[in-house]
Write an enzyme that holds these catalytic residues in place. Sequence first.
Site, short mmCIF file in Angstrom:
data_model
loop_
_atom_site.label_atom_id
_atom_site.label_comp_id
_atom_site.label_asym_id
_atom_site.label_seq_id
_atom_site.Cartn_x
_atom_site.Cartn_y
_atom_site.Cartn_z
CG ASP A 40 -1.69 1.17 1.51
OD1 ASP A 40 -1.62 2.11 0.85
OD2 ASP A 40 -2.40 1.32 2.55
CE LYS A 60 -1.63 7.04 -3.54
NZ LYS A 60 -2.32 6.18 -2.59
CD GLU A 97 -5.08 3.68 -2.62
OE1 GLU A 97 -6.13 4.57 -2.14
OE2 GLU A 97 -4.11 4.09 -2.79
CG ASP A 104 -9.21 5.65 1.88
OD1 ASP A 104 -8.82 5.95 2.95
OD2 ASP A 104 -8.39 5.08 1.08
#
Length: 630
Positions: A13, A77, A179, A201
């Site tokens: 992850d 990211k 994800e 999330d």
Amino acid sequence: MSNPLPIRIVGIDLGTTNSLIAVAKDGVPQILADPETGETLLPSVVFFPADGSAPLVGTPAKAHLLTDPARTVYSAKRLMGKGYADAQGEAANLSYALSPDRADVATIKLGDLGENQITAPEVAAHILRTLKDRAEAVLGEPVSKAVITVPAYFNDAQRQATKDAGEIAGLEVVRIVNEPTAASLAYGLQNKKSATIAVYDLGGGTFDVSLLRLEEGVFDVLATGGDTHLGGDDFDDALANHLLMGMNEAAPPAELRAAFRVAAEGAKRHLSDALKFDTHIHLPNGDTAVQTVTRETFESLIAPLIERTLAPCRTALKDAGLTAADIDEVVLVGGSTRVPAVRDAVAKLFGKAPHTGVNPDEVVALGAAVQADILASGRTDLLLLDVTPLSLGIETAGGATEKLLFRNAKIPSSAKEEFTTSVDGQTVVLLHVVQGEREMAADNRSLARIELRGIAPMPAGLPQIEVTFFLDMNGILRVSATEKRSGAQTDVRVKPTYGLADGEVRRMVRESFVNADADFKARMLADMGNEADAAIAGATKLLTGYGDAIATAERETVEAALSRLQAVRNTATDHAQVREAMDALDNAGRGLAEVAMSSVARSIVGGKTLDEARRVLDERLKEARPDDGG
Ligand code: AMP
């Protein structure tokens, strides 16, 4: 499930704030901790020392965030797969600077002088390398293959950048997995026959909601939504501001604010379990202030923030054509879903208690390990599918977009389409690959320009150029083009030169609706322009070849109609105007066409049957005037 071959694939992850690595042992996924510190979360932070020594990754790098902000890279990211221009929105919120030297890929300037530069995939590679080293130390064997997760909304440039990062780190990325899909796998939802799943999330700095449809082991992304700047950090700020009010500081200096934020984060975590907490704030002057906060107060402070996460959930439901009652499973991801008020709000919205059994910080990495295990075991019953967020197509001669793969097409998928040339004797064709929903190519995003060379010279319209789009498991596009008559061939992996800004996908889809009418008109005009060009070329040829065989007056009428079409083609604002001029040329040129036909027929008819003659004639005519039927 013992595997005879030692091909272990790890699950990673790669997060905005923290990254984790997991591996399945006897079918059970588990997180691998740093053998020295016991830490499972690796902060996604890399510090690049000015003396050029080896970069520090994780917790040791985090210590440099305040002291060396210009050399400490976090949130890389957010820059993955983006160009300089695309990254501008993010750059404003970062403590390090971007270099304008490169437009195609966002490049970070390290240090105040910017003497060293680095890209987001290279930063991510340091994080991946650290996780790989950790896994090798724990497992006592080399690790060379990984499954890496990305947000469901990541476009192909961002996915490719993630794959690149893996390769730089010495990992073969065998699969990029969404994800939310990974989180569902961690809960074993793939074992259900079918289900509609909502994945909520809420991390430290980002919020994502995804709606998935699971059918016979296949996961489809139905809709995604979120807020790229909303998360637990905002909870900290809200509580810190509240605590600061007790200090009577009109304009608290940065150092004091930082101290309050640290205290607020700690209090927030405690309030997930306790109803009341005595917050100790370590002030910059060495004193300690103590303030008591109740869960009730905290919940009233963050209520507007929680409400802000619910709007994207409702929009996603609407986008997917669903209501809350259609949701069968709710999965929570991200540390901030530990806040009881968040859980309650999610349960209320979807009318269902969410799954909470798996640690929300670890759930994505664990799911990646499940997927890795499935791949390593060679099981083919679980094919995990996604969809492409935007249509992919080719620019046609008139500037319109010919879509080959449509938005929401399943991944992997492929499509084929035949194109031809618009100019006689053309030996090179430039294929412009675009992504987006708009009718005109210029309004869409340019992905690549590909040249197909070595086409044998032929009259316009005769070459048969077959273009194939193949979108692979990872959402990466491969384009191949073959000219069937001459065998000329080209094959490229489309690696977009820059990425899309966050929310850009949604914007592009929205714009295609807003501009639908104007786009449709522009496209009709462009397509009609192509037809007009073919008609102009055909009429010019016939005039050159057979103009002398008709009466002067008739020839002049044809020439006048031809010039009119040429003029109208360039100035028309409506396709009907072009159509009308084309029809006029058609009428005027009827006699000329008949003369040409019978002349060609005479020359080839010989001893052939009439049918055969007609076939040959058709071929010839096609050469004289490219088929405008398609
Ligand atoms: P992630 O990005 O998923 O690692 O989420 C990290 C966020 O979760 C940070 O904002 C943390 O402060 C928050 N967090 C972690 N543990 C807790 C907890 N027990 N209660 C509330 N928030 C938490």
